[in-house]
Design an enzyme around this catalytic site. Sequence first.
Site, PDB file in Angstrom:
ATOM      1  N   GLU A   9      16.692 -40.700   0.050  1.00 43.38           N
ATOM      2  CA  GLU A   9      18.052 -40.348   0.485  1.00 43.38           C
ATOM      3  C   GLU A   9      18.105 -38.844   0.752  1.00 43.38           C
ATOM      4  O   GLU A   9      17.604 -38.043  -0.032  1.00 43.38           O
ATOM      5  CB  GLU A   9      19.077 -40.716  -0.603  1.00 43.38           C
ATOM      6  N   ALA A 116      34.681 -51.573  -0.206  1.00 41.34           N
ATOM      7  CA  ALA A 116      33.486 -51.678   0.653  1.00 41.34           C
ATOM      8  C   ALA A 116      33.372 -53.078   1.257  1.00 41.34           C
ATOM      9  O   ALA A 116      32.975 -53.230   2.415  1.00 41.34           O
ATOM     10  CB  ALA A 116      32.246 -51.340  -0.165  1.00 41.34           C
ATOM     11  N   HIS A 141      30.898 -49.534 -12.205  1.00 37.39           N
ATOM     12  CA  HIS A 141      31.631 -48.485 -11.482  1.00 37.39           C
ATOM     13  C   HIS A 141      32.733 -47.936 -12.397  1.00 37.39           C
ATOM     14  O   HIS A 141      33.428 -48.712 -13.069  1.00 37.39           O
ATOM     15  CB  HIS A 141      32.238 -49.047 -10.190  1.00 37.39           C
ATOM     16  N   GLN A 168      23.302 -46.771  -8.101  1.00 44.02           N
ATOM     17  CA  GLN A 168      23.593 -45.417  -8.555  1.00 44.02           C
ATOM     18  C   GLN A 168      22.390 -44.968  -9.377  1.00 44.02           C
ATOM     19  O   GLN A 168      21.666 -45.800  -9.945  1.00 44.02           O
ATOM     20  CB  GLN A 168      24.852 -45.482  -9.441  1.00 44.02           C
ATOM     21  N   GLN A 204      21.593 -29.056 -12.377  1.00 42.77           N
ATOM     22  CA  GLN A 204      21.697 -30.306 -11.613  1.00 42.77           C
ATOM     23  C   GLN A 204      21.910 -31.483 -12.588  1.00 42.77           C
ATOM     24  O   GLN A 204      22.755 -32.350 -12.369  1.00 42.77           O
ATOM     25  CB  GLN A 204      20.398 -30.489 -10.818  1.00 42.77           C
TER      26      GLN A 204
HETATM   27  P1  FAD Z   1      33.480 -50.649  -3.864  1.00 45.71           P
HETATM   28  O1  FAD Z   1      32.319 -51.552  -3.747  1.00 45.71           O
HETATM   29  O2  FAD Z   1      34.653 -50.921  -3.008  1.00 45.71           O
HETATM   30  O3  FAD Z   1      33.921 -50.630  -5.393  1.00 45.71           O
HETATM   31  C1  FAD Z   1      34.815 -49.651  -5.909  1.00 45.71           C
HETATM   32  C2  FAD Z   1      35.571 -50.201  -7.093  1.00 45.71           C
HETATM   33  O4  FAD Z   1      36.491 -51.227  -6.658  1.00 45.71           O
HETATM   34  C3  FAD Z   1      34.696 -50.876  -8.148  1.00 45.71           C
HETATM   35  O5  FAD Z   1      35.289 -50.676  -9.406  1.00 45.71           O
HETATM   36  C4  FAD Z   1      34.759 -52.350  -7.774  1.00 45.71           C
HETATM   37  O6  FAD Z   1      34.485 -53.200  -8.880  1.00 45.71           O
HETATM   38  C5  FAD Z   1      36.194 -52.467  -7.286  1.00 45.71           C
HETATM   39  N1  FAD Z   1      36.376 -53.503  -6.260  1.00 45.71           N
HETATM   40  C6  FAD Z   1      35.560 -53.788  -5.231  1.00 45.71           C
HETATM   41  N2  FAD Z   1      36.086 -54.781  -4.481  1.00 45.71           N
HETATM   42  C7  FAD Z   1      37.260 -55.122  -5.054  1.00 45.71           C
HETATM   43  C8  FAD Z   1      38.287 -56.064  -4.732  1.00 45.71           C
HETATM   44  N3  FAD Z   1      38.186 -56.850  -3.662  1.00 45.71           N
HETATM   45  N4  FAD Z   1      39.387 -56.136  -5.543  1.00 45.71           N
HETATM   46  C9  FAD Z   1      39.506 -55.318  -6.630  1.00 45.71           C
HETATM   47  N5  FAD Z   1      38.568 -54.415  -6.972  1.00 45.71           N
HETATM   48  C10 FAD Z   1      37.474 -54.308  -6.189  1.00 45.71           C
HETATM   49  N6  FAD Z   1      30.020 -41.675  -1.493  1.00 45.71           N
HETATM   50  C11 FAD Z   1      30.273 -40.966  -0.359  1.00 45.71           C
HETATM   51  O7  FAD Z   1      31.386 -40.470  -0.174  1.00 45.71           O
HETATM   52  N7  FAD Z   1      29.285 -40.760   0.568  1.00 45.71           N
HETATM   53  C12 FAD Z   1      28.040 -41.287   0.446  1.00 45.71           C
HETATM   54  O8  FAD Z   1      27.187 -41.093   1.317  1.00 45.71           O
HETATM   55  C13 FAD Z   1      27.754 -42.072  -0.715  1.00 45.71           C
HETATM   56  N8  FAD Z   1      26.550 -42.666  -0.899  1.00 45.71           N
HETATM   57  C14 FAD Z   1      26.333 -43.464  -1.986  1.00 45.71           C
HETATM   58  C15 FAD Z   1      25.084 -44.107  -2.134  1.00 45.71           C
HETATM   59  C16 FAD Z   1      24.840 -44.934  -3.235  1.00 45.71           C
HETATM   60  C17 FAD Z   1      23.514 -45.641  -3.350  1.00 45.71           C
HETATM   61  C18 FAD Z   1      25.834 -45.081  -4.248  1.00 45.71           C
HETATM   62  C19 FAD Z   1      25.545 -45.924  -5.457  1.00 45.71           C
HETATM   63  C20 FAD Z   1      27.055 -44.442  -4.120  1.00 45.71           C
HETATM   64  C21 FAD Z   1      27.334 -43.637  -2.993  1.00 45.71           C
HETATM   65  N9  FAD Z   1      28.557 -42.983  -2.831  1.00 45.71           N
HETATM   66  C22 FAD Z   1      28.805 -42.246  -1.687  1.00 45.71           C
HETATM   67  C23 FAD Z   1      29.589 -43.050  -3.869  1.00 45.71           C
HETATM   68  C24 FAD Z   1      30.641 -44.152  -3.640  1.00 45.71           C
HETATM   69  O9  FAD Z   1      31.326 -43.938  -2.433  1.00 45.71           O
HETATM   70  C25 FAD Z   1      31.616 -44.124  -4.815  1.00 45.71           C
HETATM   71  O10 FAD Z   1      30.969 -44.521  -5.981  1.00 45.71           O
HETATM   72  C26 FAD Z   1      32.918 -44.891  -4.641  1.00 45.71           C
HETATM   73  O11 FAD Z   1      33.749 -44.595  -5.761  1.00 45.71           O
HETATM   74  C27 FAD Z   1      32.780 -46.398  -4.599  1.00 45.71           C
HETATM   75  O12 FAD Z   1      32.234 -46.835  -3.429  1.00 45.71           O
HETATM   76  P2  FAD Z   1      31.697 -48.352  -3.319  1.00 45.71           P
HETATM   77  O13 FAD Z   1      31.306 -48.569  -1.934  1.00 45.71           O
HETATM   78  O14 FAD Z   1      30.730 -48.651  -4.378  1.00 45.71           O
HETATM   79  O15 FAD Z   1      33.103 -49.134  -3.634  1.00 45.71           O
END
Ligand code: FAD
Length: 286
Positions: A9, A116, A141, A168, A204
């Site tokens: 990454e 997401a 999360h 993560q 870090q």
């Molecule tokens: P989601 O999958 O939407 O989940 C977020 C929360 O909502 C979780 O608690 C989940 O359980 C809950 N949830 C999901 N779906 C539902 C539903 N339908 N109803 C109710 N609750 C629900 N951030 C950036 O800004 N830029 C990046 O480039 C970036 N890269 C990343 C790369 C990796 C490998 C990882 C692990 C994280 C990255 N992040 C990045 C961080 C990420 O955007 C944050 O952790 C953010 O808070 C959650 O994103 P997510 O896509 O996991 O969310």
Amino acid sequence: MGKPSLSFEIFPPNSMVGEERLIQTLSQLKGLSPDFISVTCSNQQANFIDTTLNVADYVQNQLKIPAIAHLPALYLTTAEVDYILQALHQRAISQILALRGDYIENKVQPNDFHYASELIDYIQGKDNSFKVSGACYPEMHPDSNNRVEDILNLKRKVESGCQQLITQLFFDNDTFYSFQESCALSGINVPILAGIMPIINRKQAIRLIQTCQTKVPRKFMAILEKYEYQPESLKEAGLAYALDQIVDLVTQDADGIHLYTMNQAQTARYIYQATTSIFQNLSHAS
Ligand code: FAD
């Protein structure tokens, strides 16, 4: 089991100096032939096209390494996502890491994407030639109330069309194994790539532990304490710790290792060179 993947990454730089450094880093990463390089995207500004897309384009079309573009959608409209999908398509970038992204205080949300899984649904409905990955959290999360709820939401993400998960970062492999087991029990059967970040300085480490709220094993804490004032020793011990994690994960049949490089080619090269035969010989054993 097939050979585990190895991927890196990187993040788009925000200065000219950073840009030059990234180009040097990328030329070195190219020599390591990773399965893919993923490019992060900050959701602080709507800047996907100027930053992530440019870097992913370079990776995909100049270096000829498959690129994954990160796409956090919380502050995007469906029209903006359409535009981004088209731009990716034009540059032959066919992989996206679909994300919700973090909330930003006082920033207005268009309310088109709340999770997401909604973005994944949307992308798959528009153009199912994209391979879509999603993020996952072995330690849950931070927004989730409990592990069951988190895993059920993750399952929903996979059912929306997410074909691969990237974790993560974590420092305790047992947490990852327990998470893998929970995923398997709940019917999540896409590859789960383990996110590993080699810690090379104390600042870090402290920042990550605070922002990612990750569990810090005693063995890892001892390194931070012992070498608090010896940066070179801390770096060496941090790399050794990451190597130890990777060897354990690969020999326990993890689907892949995703290295958070922090744009440090030296670190990626060190890990790559130290594990090349470990990765190669696994493919012969399978
Ligand atoms: P989601 O999958 O939407 O989940 C977020 C929360 O909502 C979780 O608690 C989940 O359980 C809950 N949830 C999901 N779906 C539902 C539903 N339908 N109803 C109710 N609750 C629900 N951030 C950036 O800004 N830029 C990046 O480039 C970036 N890269 C990343 C790369 C990796 C490998 C990882 C692990 C994280 C990255 N992040 C990045 C961080 C990420 O955007 C944050 O952790 C953010 O808070 C959650 O994103 P997510 O896509 O996991 O969310």
